[in-house]
Design an enzyme around this catalytic site. Sequence first.
Site, PDB file in Angstrom:
ATOM      1  N   HIS A 331       0.821  -1.207   0.000  1.00 22.92           N
ATOM      2  CA  HIS A 331       0.000   0.000   0.000  1.00 22.92           C
ATOM      3  C   HIS A 331       0.856   1.258   0.000  1.00 22.92           C
ATOM      4  O   HIS A 331       0.615   2.199  -0.764  1.00 22.92           O
ATOM      5  CB  HIS A 331      -0.916  -0.010   1.224  1.00 22.92           C
ATOM      6  CG  HIS A 331      -1.505   1.320   1.540  1.00 22.92           C
ATOM      7  ND1 HIS A 331      -2.524   1.887   0.801  1.00 22.92           N
ATOM      8  CD2 HIS A 331      -1.214   2.224   2.512  1.00 22.92           C
ATOM      9  CE1 HIS A 331      -2.832   3.057   1.303  1.00 22.92           C
ATOM     10  NE2 HIS A 331      -2.057   3.303   2.342  1.00 22.92           N
ATOM     11  N   GLU A 376      -6.021   9.586   0.845  1.00 27.69           N
ATOM     12  CA  GLU A 376      -6.299   8.151   0.840  1.00 27.69           C
ATOM     13  C   GLU A 376      -7.323   7.738  -0.208  1.00 27.69           C
ATOM     14  O   GLU A 376      -7.154   6.716  -0.869  1.00 27.69           O
ATOM     15  CB  GLU A 376      -6.792   7.701   2.223  1.00 27.69           C
ATOM     16  CG  GLU A 376      -5.725   7.696   3.294  1.00 27.69           C
ATOM     17  CD  GLU A 376      -4.681   6.604   3.093  1.00 27.69           C
ATOM     18  OE1 GLU A 376      -4.917   5.692   2.284  1.00 27.69           O
ATOM     19  OE2 GLU A 376      -3.629   6.673   3.739  1.00 27.69           O
TER      20      GLU A 376
END
Length: 503
Positions: A331, A376
């Site tokens: 990630h 995000e």
Amino acid sequence: MASSHVMKNAPEPVPRMQPAMMMFSSKYWARRGMSLDSAMFDQQQQRHTGGQMSRRSSFCPINEKPDNESGEESGKTAVVFTLKNEVGCLVKALRLFQERRVNLNHIESRMSKRLSNEVEIYADCSCSKKKFNELLQHLKDHVNIISFNTPAHVWSTEADGEDVPWFPMKISELDQCSHRVLMYGSELDADHPGFKDNVYRQRRKYFVEVAMNYKFGQPIPHIEYTPEETRTWGVVFRELTKLYPSHACREHLKNLPLLTKHCGYREDNIPQLEDVSLFLRERSGFTVRPVAGYLSPRDFLAGLAYRVFNCTQYIRHSTDPLYTPEPDTCHELLGHVPLLADPKFAQFSQEIGLASLGASDEDVQKLATCYFFTIEFGLCKQDGQLRAYGAGLLSSIGELRHALSDKACVKMFDPRTTCNQECLITTFQEVYFVSDSFEEAKEKMREFAKTIKRPFSVYYDPYTQSINLLKDTRSIENVVQDLRSDLTTVCDALGKMNTYLGI
């Protein structure tokens, strides 16, 4: 350590997922009877003491031990004492410094909050610890000492009667933030794919140890990833890179090949954080540092203020490579790093961090929510098409497809309303927010930051990698001088363009 909803590649949301950042919401800790700032401290408000975590008042009684940042190390010491508000009293007090041959660097005064007929004097000196102790003994016979070694910004802030939470004033103090982990990466929930795998759990403990031993200024330790970890990374890398050309923003697409060239981004190789950090420093001034687990919103955002990104090094469990219940290095490296290499995106990230310094719990939560729905899970418009720039989307095959489909609800980004949107932690987001550009998002965040209540503004000094508090005319004049120098350079360049190019 920011993070993502990393979902299985499925058309429907998967009902098992953890928060999308390496920080939890206030609701999460409220259920555990803990404050937003930290699960390791009680709910009593922490005060900003310029380098120490403290739950006592900023002023330190004379019989207490001084803070670690003493004059013995820095050569600078300070004392706060009271005087009768009478003509000539300050001259007499300063003569005491002269008698002990102690030089004064800076002096401030304010009306006492204790007695109306007294004034408080803050005196910043330059001397050895031995001389300073002798001075204190000498002063005790003539004046009332309130505290010593109290930083000037703490003293000035207290004058405003405000409770200001502690925040790092220099980049090395991020060690305190990054090591104040709320939940370690080795603490796996029962539904975690690696919960019953003892080998995997031991491996996670190793990554925790690496991160907790790391200090600012050190090279990030090289990790020897196992063949199994590399294969897991390879599956994630291969599947995501298939989607990027049609789903990722142009900044991500531009920087990913550069990361392949300079940092070894390949299907058969997991990049090293030290290589990534050096690359980012040259591209945007950002760096990364290893972190052992979840941080509070305040501690995580404080890193962004210094252009430092807290980054995990562990890999998700191999039995389910397209799913992870917490952010892992897949990630971080595939979602965050390509965007952090873009100067405009880096500036946007830093300004969210700067706005959080000294802010209240409520305001930090609002900023964290804005972070969640931009850095995000943010979307942007490019060439008439929606593209993803949020790391949580760019590292999640299922949600990346969903967010850009006609099934997703998309609204324009407005911090005033976005900050109240619920961050879902068990499914896809109910709504995604889009901006026309990073510059537009940054300007909106700047306006939003003006609504944050704190008794000062902050200015980041990139030369000393420290924070300057703008709270009086002198501190503001210093910033103006820097800006004047920059404007002189710009005017000179424009003049030369006019002379030589006729522009």
